[in-house]
Design an enzyme around this catalytic site. Structure first.
Site, PDB file in Angstrom:
ATOM      1  CB  CYS A  50       3.947   4.029  -6.159  1.00 56.13           C
ATOM      2  SG  CYS A  50       4.337   4.541  -7.856  1.00 56.13           S
ATOM      3  CG  HIS A 100       6.872   7.835  -4.518  1.00 55.94           C
ATOM      4  ND1 HIS A 100       7.483   6.638  -4.227  1.00 55.94           N
ATOM      5  CD2 HIS A 100       6.426   7.723  -5.786  1.00 55.94           C
ATOM      6  CE1 HIS A 100       7.415   5.839  -5.277  1.00 55.94           C
ATOM      7  NE2 HIS A 100       6.779   6.472  -6.237  1.00 55.94           N
ATOM      8  CD  GLU A 145       8.753   7.268  -1.029  1.00 55.77           C
ATOM      9  OE1 GLU A 145       9.128   7.141  -2.217  1.00 55.77           O
ATOM     10  OE2 GLU A 145       7.548   7.250  -0.712  1.00 55.77           O
TER      11      GLU A 145
END
Length: 356
Positions: free
Chosen positions: A238, A323, A325
């Site tokens: 990011c 992202h 995650e």
């Protein structure tokens, strides 16, 4: 109490303020996720922003102790169409409004979020204010967001694998969890740490986290990335992706309304597969600024073809805009963390062989 969201162009959206705090200002952005509001409001990347949820019903599963992505919410305000005040979830230990009230976040409900989202898509994100006064002025106050969200002092997360210098630009907890799960021994540093302090731990890899604001404001992190690129493996996610791009001579631009949601399609050009990803960013790496002699575009957004990932052709450096995650969102792209560990271990072995 009757309340309003007033935008910098003078537009007013009427609703009801249900929070104890009835005023907050920031950049007004929208998120298209259908679930995951707890992770969204505690994502430090939203610091300085009023978040509008496009999904019409929010609050229906309350707040639980497992899904926080930081110690507190950093949003400046919350706007929803309909708020559910009777949450139903076996994990819930608090209502959304109780949690936001404890953290002094203004909440405006009953807003025509479809019309508001259409306006932001057409005109771009704008500054705005949640208020009980329709005549209130929209302030233009700049804040050092990185200082607000980054750790104030270094700390260590024990691991058995390679030493990782983690530059906290406003990280989500699940990024740390994923890096710990693949085995890194993590040393977390503030956003403005100097190279000498990082070198003191003898890192075997460096990671630049997500975070809020304009990447060009993160001058310390950009200089740190320049220092480590070419020395040891480097990964960014990011804002960290944008930091790495700037450090390698690329340019970043502000997007009209950004990508915020858990349903953004991205194609990995290296393997020819597409993934649904979680995203939260208002800036992007400018494709025309990328030096194709040294840098490869690895991922693109399938909605607007913006750059979603890059890597250096010859150095152990890569980054992604989305992202992997999740939290909230799909787990399709978690292979990124395994890939980073694999690259780090390869360079770890090379360093060992070079020494002997």
């Amino acid at each position: 109490m009757k309340g309003y969201l007033k935008l910098e162009d003078g537009s007013i959206f009427e609703g009801n303020i249900i929070s104890k705090n009835f005023q907050g200002f920031g950049e007004v952005v929208f998120n298209t996720g259908m679930t995951g509001y707890q992770e969204i409001i505690t994502d430090p990347s939203y610091a300085g922003q009023i978040v509008v949820m496009t999904y019409p019903l929010i609050g229906n599963y309350g707040i639980n102790k497992y899904d926080f992505q930081s110690e507190k919410p950093y949003i400046r305000g919350y706007v929803v169409r309909e708020y559910c005040d009777i949450p139903s979830n076996f994990l819930s230990d608090s209502s959304l409004i109780d949690y936001l009230d404890r953290n002094n976040i203004p909440v405006l409900v009953g807003v025509d979020t479809r019309e508001l989202t259409k306006k932001l898509r057409s005109n771009g994100t704008m500054r705005g204010i949640i208020t009980d006064d329709a005549n209130a002025l929209v302030p233009d106050i700049k804040v050092d967001l990185l200082k607000e969200v980054s750790t104030k002092k270094p700390y260590h997360i024990q691991g058995e694998g390679p030493k990782l210098a983690f530059i906290d630009l406003g990280t989500k907890k699940n990024i740390l969890n994923m890096l710990r799960n693949v085995g890194f021994d993590i040393y977390v540093f503030p956003y403005d740490v100097c190279a000498e302090d990082v070198m003191a731990i003898e890192p075997e890899a460096v990671f630049f986290s997500n975070g809020p604001g304009d990447p060009k404001d993160a001058t310390s992190a950009i200089e740190l990335a320049k220092f480590f690129i070419g020395k040891i493996p480097v990964l960014g996610i990011c804002l960290g992706h944008q930091i790495i791009a700037l450090a390698m001579g690329c340019n970043t631009i502000k997007m009209k309304f950004g990508h915020r949601g858990s349903n953004q399609p991205v194609k990995d050009l290296m393997i020819g597969k597409s993934f649904v990803t979680s995203q939260n960013h208002g800036y992007a790496v400018e494709e025309s600024s990328i030096n194709s002699d040294e840098i490869v575009i690895t991922h693109v957004n399938l909605n607007d073809n913006t750059v979603e990932g890059i890597k250096h052709k010859y150095l152990p450096v890569f980054s992604v805009q989305y992202h992997p995650e999740a939290c909230p969102g799909p787990h399709d792209s978690m292979y990124i963390f395994d890939k980073f560990m694999d690259i780090t271990c390869v360079y770890r072995r090379r360093s060992y062989l070079a020494e002997i």
